[in-house]
Design a protein around this motif. Structure first.
Motif, mmCIF file in Angstrom:
data_model
loop_
_atom_site.group_PDB
_atom_site.id
_atom_site.type_symbol
_atom_site.label_atom_id
_atom_site.label_comp_id
_atom_site.label_asym_id
_atom_site.label_seq_id
_atom_site.Cartn_x
_atom_site.Cartn_y
_atom_site.Cartn_z
ATOM 1 N N LYS A 3 0.859 -1.176 0.000
ATOM 2 C CA LYS A 3 0.000 0.000 0.000
ATOM 3 C C LYS A 3 0.893 1.223 0.000
ATOM 4 O O LYS A 3 2.046 1.166 0.435
ATOM 5 N N TYR A 4 0.355 2.320 -0.544
ATOM 6 C CA TYR A 4 1.136 3.544 -0.557
ATOM 7 C C TYR A 4 0.235 4.724 -0.246
ATOM 8 O O TYR A 4 -0.998 4.649 -0.363
ATOM 9 N N PRO A 39 11.845 4.514 -8.469
ATOM 10 C CA PRO A 39 12.405 3.751 -7.345
ATOM 11 C C PRO A 39 12.477 4.603 -6.077
ATOM 12 O O PRO A 39 12.612 5.834 -6.140
ATOM 13 N N SER A 40 12.418 3.944 -4.950
ATOM 14 C CA SER A 40 12.497 4.655 -3.679
ATOM 15 C C SER A 40 13.905 5.206 -3.464
ATOM 16 O O SER A 40 14.867 4.740 -4.066
ATOM 17 N N ILE A 41 13.989 6.188 -2.572
ATOM 18 C CA ILE A 41 15.287 6.778 -2.246
ATOM 19 C C ILE A 41 15.805 6.281 -0.898
ATOM 20 O O ILE A 41 16.917 6.610 -0.496
ATOM 21 N N GLY A 42 15.001 5.500 -0.210
ATOM 22 C CA GLY A 42 15.394 4.971 1.087
ATOM 23 C C GLY A 42 14.344 4.024 1.608
ATOM 24 O O GLY A 42 13.221 3.980 1.086
ATOM 25 N N ASP A 72 0.810 -7.075 -4.954
ATOM 26 C CA ASP A 72 2.216 -7.379 -4.701
ATOM 27 C C ASP A 72 2.944 -7.501 -6.038
ATOM 28 O O ASP A 72 2.326 -7.840 -7.059
ATOM 29 N N PRO A 73 4.248 -7.274 -6.049
ATOM 30 C CA PRO A 73 4.991 -7.422 -7.298
ATOM 31 C C PRO A 73 5.080 -8.891 -7.703
ATOM 32 O O PRO A 73 5.037 -9.789 -6.862
ATOM 33 N N HIS A 79 10.344 -4.445 -5.659
ATOM 34 C CA HIS A 79 9.277 -4.320 -4.669
ATOM 35 C C HIS A 79 8.779 -2.906 -4.515
ATOM 36 O O HIS A 79 7.644 -2.686 -4.118
ATOM 37 N N ASP A 80 9.627 -1.917 -4.822
ATOM 38 C CA ASP A 80 9.278 -0.516 -4.580
ATOM 39 C C ASP A 80 8.708 0.195 -5.804
ATOM 40 O O ASP A 80 8.427 1.383 -5.743
ATOM 41 N N ILE A 81 8.502 -0.513 -6.888
ATOM 42 C CA ILE A 81 7.912 0.066 -8.108
ATOM 43 C C ILE A 81 6.476 -0.449 -8.229
ATOM 44 O O ILE A 81 6.227 -1.646 -8.089
ATOM 45 N N ILE A 82 5.555 0.455 -8.509
ATOM 46 C CA ILE A 82 4.147 0.055 -8.601
ATOM 47 C C ILE A 82 3.884 -0.686 -9.916
ATOM 48 O O ILE A 82 3.348 -1.780 -9.910
ATOM 49 N N ASN A 83 4.250 -0.082 -11.018
ATOM 50 C CA ASN A 83 4.005 -0.689 -12.339
ATOM 51 C C ASN A 83 5.328 -1.081 -12.963
ATOM 52 O O ASN A 83 6.032 -0.251 -13.517
#
Length: 84
Positions: A3-4, A39-42, A72-73, A79-83
């Motif tokens: 979830k985000y 992508p996430s930064i942390g 879920d991916p 794991h941190d990318i939605i699409n």
């Protein structure tokens, strides 16, 4: 489970937060400096979903109604990318 939430007002350059329950004892909180699908930064690692959610509430003011649930991916995807 993933979830985000997108923050209404960035906090320390963080604009989006994702929670990802990887397995029974790994819950990731990914931090993003954009609301877009990058992508996430942390990230932070927690053992319990409750701890991760409490962190998000305390640090970013995210409440239960703020979350958007996503699939879920697929195996092999980030794991941190939605699409992917």
């Amino acid at each position: 489970m993933r979830k985000y939430a997108i923050l209404n007002n960035p906090i320390n350059k963080i604009e989006k937060v994702m929670v990802y329950t990887f397995n029974d004892d790994e819950v990731y909180v990914f931090l993003y400096n954009t609301k877009y699908d990058n992508p996430s930064i942390g990230d932070y690692l927690f053992e319990e979903i409750d701890d991760a959610e409490q962190f998000c509430n305390n640090e970013f003011g995210i409440n239960e109604g703020d979350w958007l649930y996503i699939d879920d991916p697929v195996e092999g995807e980030q794991h941190d990318i939605i699409n992917n």
